[in-house]
Design an enzyme around this catalytic site. Structure first.
Site, PDB file in Angstrom:
ATOM      1  N   TYR B 137       0.668  -1.309  -0.048  1.00  0.00           N
ATOM      2  CA  TYR B 137      -0.008  -0.051   0.039  1.00  0.00           C
ATOM      3  C   TYR B 137       0.725   1.302   0.132  1.00  0.00           C
ATOM      4  O   TYR B 137       0.514   2.159  -0.678  1.00  0.00           O
ATOM      5  CB  TYR B 137      -1.030  -0.028   1.191  1.00  0.00           C
ATOM      6  CG  TYR B 137      -2.062  -1.044   1.210  1.00  0.00           C
ATOM      7  CD1 TYR B 137      -3.122  -0.861   0.227  1.00  0.00           C
ATOM      8  CD2 TYR B 137      -1.928  -2.380   1.897  1.00  0.00           C
ATOM      9  CE1 TYR B 137      -3.988  -1.943   0.123  1.00  0.00           C
ATOM     10  CE2 TYR B 137      -3.014  -3.227   1.821  1.00  0.00           C
ATOM     11  CZ  TYR B 137      -3.878  -3.019   0.944  1.00  0.00           C
ATOM     12  OH  TYR B 137      -4.985  -4.234   0.897  1.00  0.00           O
ATOM     13  N   ASN B 160     -12.270  -0.169  -5.290  1.00  0.00           N
ATOM     14  CA  ASN B 160     -11.980  -0.285  -6.518  1.00  0.00           C
ATOM     15  C   ASN B 160     -13.225  -0.789  -7.318  1.00  0.00           C
ATOM     16  O   ASN B 160     -13.725  -2.010  -6.926  1.00  0.00           O
ATOM     17  CB  ASN B 160     -10.925  -1.402  -6.620  1.00  0.00           C
ATOM     18  CG  ASN B 160     -10.428  -1.914  -8.025  1.00  0.00           C
ATOM     19  OD1 ASN B 160     -11.105  -1.109  -8.798  1.00  0.00           O
ATOM     20  ND2 ASN B 160      -9.394  -2.728  -8.358  1.00  0.00           N
ATOM     21  N   CYS B 168      -6.269  -4.787  -8.051  1.00  0.00           N
ATOM     22  CA  CYS B 168      -6.103  -4.173  -6.465  1.00  0.00           C
ATOM     23  C   CYS B 168      -5.621  -5.703  -5.531  1.00  0.00           C
ATOM     24  O   CYS B 168      -5.015  -5.469  -4.328  1.00  0.00           O
ATOM     25  CB  CYS B 168      -7.130  -3.731  -5.854  1.00  0.00           C
ATOM     26  SG  CYS B 168      -8.636  -4.691  -5.977  1.00  0.00           S
ATOM     27  N   HIS B 169      -5.902  -6.848  -6.349  1.00  0.00           N
ATOM     28  CA  HIS B 169      -5.390  -8.043  -5.449  1.00  0.00           C
ATOM     29  C   HIS B 169      -3.848  -8.242  -5.017  1.00  0.00           C
ATOM     30  O   HIS B 169      -3.424  -8.843  -4.498  1.00  0.00           O
ATOM     31  CB  HIS B 169      -5.952  -9.278  -5.939  1.00  0.00           C
ATOM     32  CG  HIS B 169      -5.685  -9.525  -7.276  1.00  0.00           C
ATOM     33  ND1 HIS B 169      -6.440  -8.848  -8.297  1.00  0.00           N
ATOM     34  CD2 HIS B 169      -4.817 -10.013  -8.255  1.00  0.00           C
ATOM     35  CE1 HIS B 169      -6.088  -9.233  -9.605  1.00  0.00           C
ATOM     36  NE2 HIS B 169      -4.713  -9.917  -9.604  1.00  0.00           N
ATOM     37  N   GLU B 195      -1.761 -16.339 -10.025  1.00  0.00           N
ATOM     38  CA  GLU B 195      -0.765 -15.504 -11.109  1.00  0.00           C
ATOM     39  C   GLU B 195       0.642 -16.028 -10.640  1.00  0.00           C
ATOM     40  O   GLU B 195       1.657 -15.445 -11.336  1.00  0.00           O
ATOM     41  CB  GLU B 195      -0.732 -14.009 -10.742  1.00  0.00           C
ATOM     42  CG  GLU B 195      -2.370 -13.407 -11.041  1.00  0.00           C
ATOM     43  CD  GLU B 195      -2.462 -11.983 -11.076  1.00  0.00           C
ATOM     44  OE1 GLU B 195      -1.411 -11.361 -10.790  1.00  0.00           O
ATOM     45  OE2 GLU B 195      -3.469 -11.450 -11.566  1.00  0.00           O
TER      46      GLU B 195
END
Lengths: 157, 197
Positions: B137, B160, B168-169, B195
């Site tokens: 962040y 979001n 945002c993950h 991912e």
């Protein structure tokens, strides 16, 4: 304001039923489409959500009358050219009920559409189609009575 | 009397959906349809997708009630909203490829119309964090030009409007813990794992 999708879901069937009584089953799809197309464009600027059914019914009235006028013109034109095809109710729909609806006096058809099918109070029906609330109340019940007699079916009771 | 009224009122399903499709087509053509939406299935639950003519404007998770999501779109953008699955075919296809592991970058146009001010700056930076990478962040606060605004970055992530596509993950706490997620922490874990495969 409610998303327009919910307005469509809630009022689609009633508006279609109104259009079908006004212009017949074939032209009803055009009348419905023109009504909702005009409605989605005006909807974002609408001041109140108080009487969406009445608002849609009023648009449907104007769109249906436009269609009936253009059909009448077409028919005159076709007559002048001695063309015998009629594009109105008879073409694709054989259900007796729509022929009988079509032959009702216009005010009775309108009163049935707005009171019984759109569920509007008589006073509001009168505001759309003209006349007094009392007269539209009579036209609606006479119309339905007429229709029942013409269909000659005892089981409509 | 009521039987006759019923007969005059009958409208079958096929006719209703034909009329609806025609309205979607006509309104798209004349430009009076502002927002199209649909839902799609995904490994992290049903997603609601909404698009304007500019691009994808909202992705909502299953834990967000559909009527509230549509109501928010209606009051913040426009009430001219219709259910229009075809209008979101491309978005659905890219999401499907992403979940299957065959897509790393989304190419669909986006509409940031639901975000204002600093939150918008944050999501504009966030979209540049690549697939498989993460930021904290506070790193994102620096990248968004306001190093002291870590908390504001957190709330920009939490609100979001286009999660998954706006990643945002990929934003975590400085100690490596997950922080929060609009779709729940299980969804965040799932996406991060997807991912790193």
């Amino acid at each position: 304001m409610k998303p327009f999708e919910l307005v469509v879901r809630e009022h689609s069937a009633a508006v279609f039923a109104v259009c079908r009584v006004l212009v017949g089953p074939i032209d009803a799809e055009d009348a419905w489409s023109e009504t909702f197309l005009a409605a989605i464009s005006a909807y974002p600027k609408l001041k109140t959500m108080d009487n969406i059914r009445g608002w849609l019914a009023t648009i449907a009235y104007h769109k249906s009358m436009d269609i009936l006028r253009s059909r009448t013109k077409q028919n005159h034109h076709e007559n002048a050219n001695e063309v015998t095809t009629t594009k109105f109710v008879h073409a694709a729909n054989h259900e007796a009920i729509w022929n009988e609806v079509k032959s009702l006096p216009e005010r009775q058809r309108l009163a049935i559409a707005y009171h019984y099918l759109a569920g509007l109070p008589h006073a509001e029906t009168a505001a759309i189609i003209g006349g007094t609330a009392d007269a539209t109340r009579r036209a609606a019940s006479d119309g339905l009575e007429n229709l029942r007699k013409r269909l000659n079916r005892e089981d409509w009771s | 009397m009521s039987d006759l009224v019923d007969e005059l009122s009958v409208v079958d399903e096929a006719l209703s959906s034909r009329l609806h499709e025609r309205l979607v087509r006509d309104a798209s053509e004349v430009g009076t349809l502002s927002i199209s939406y649909r839902t799609v299935d995904s490994p992290i639950g049903t997603l609601l997708l909404a698009t304007t003519s500019a691009g994808l404007v909202r992705v909502a998770f299953e834990n967000e009630p559909e009527d509230l999501v549509l109501q928010e779109l209606s009051s913040k953008l426009s009430p001219a909203i219709l259910y229009n699955p075809k209008g979101l075919d491309e978005v659905a296809r890219e999401l499907d490829e992403y979940f299957k592991g065959t897509r790393r970058v989304f190419e669909i146009p986006l509409d940031f119309g639901l975000s204002r001010g600093f939150r918008r700056t944050v999501i504009e930076r966030m979209v540049k964090v690549p697939f498989g990478n993460t930021r904290t962040y506070s790193q994102l606060a620096v990248e968004a030009g306001n190093p002291k605004a870590t908390r504001a970055v957190g709330s920009a992530c939490a609100t979001n409007p286009i999660p998954i596509v706006l990643p945002c993950h990929r934003i975590l706490r400085s100690d490596g813990s997950l922080g929060g997620y609009r779709g729940g922490l299980d969804a965040k874990r799932f996406l991060l794992a997807l991912e790193t495969k």
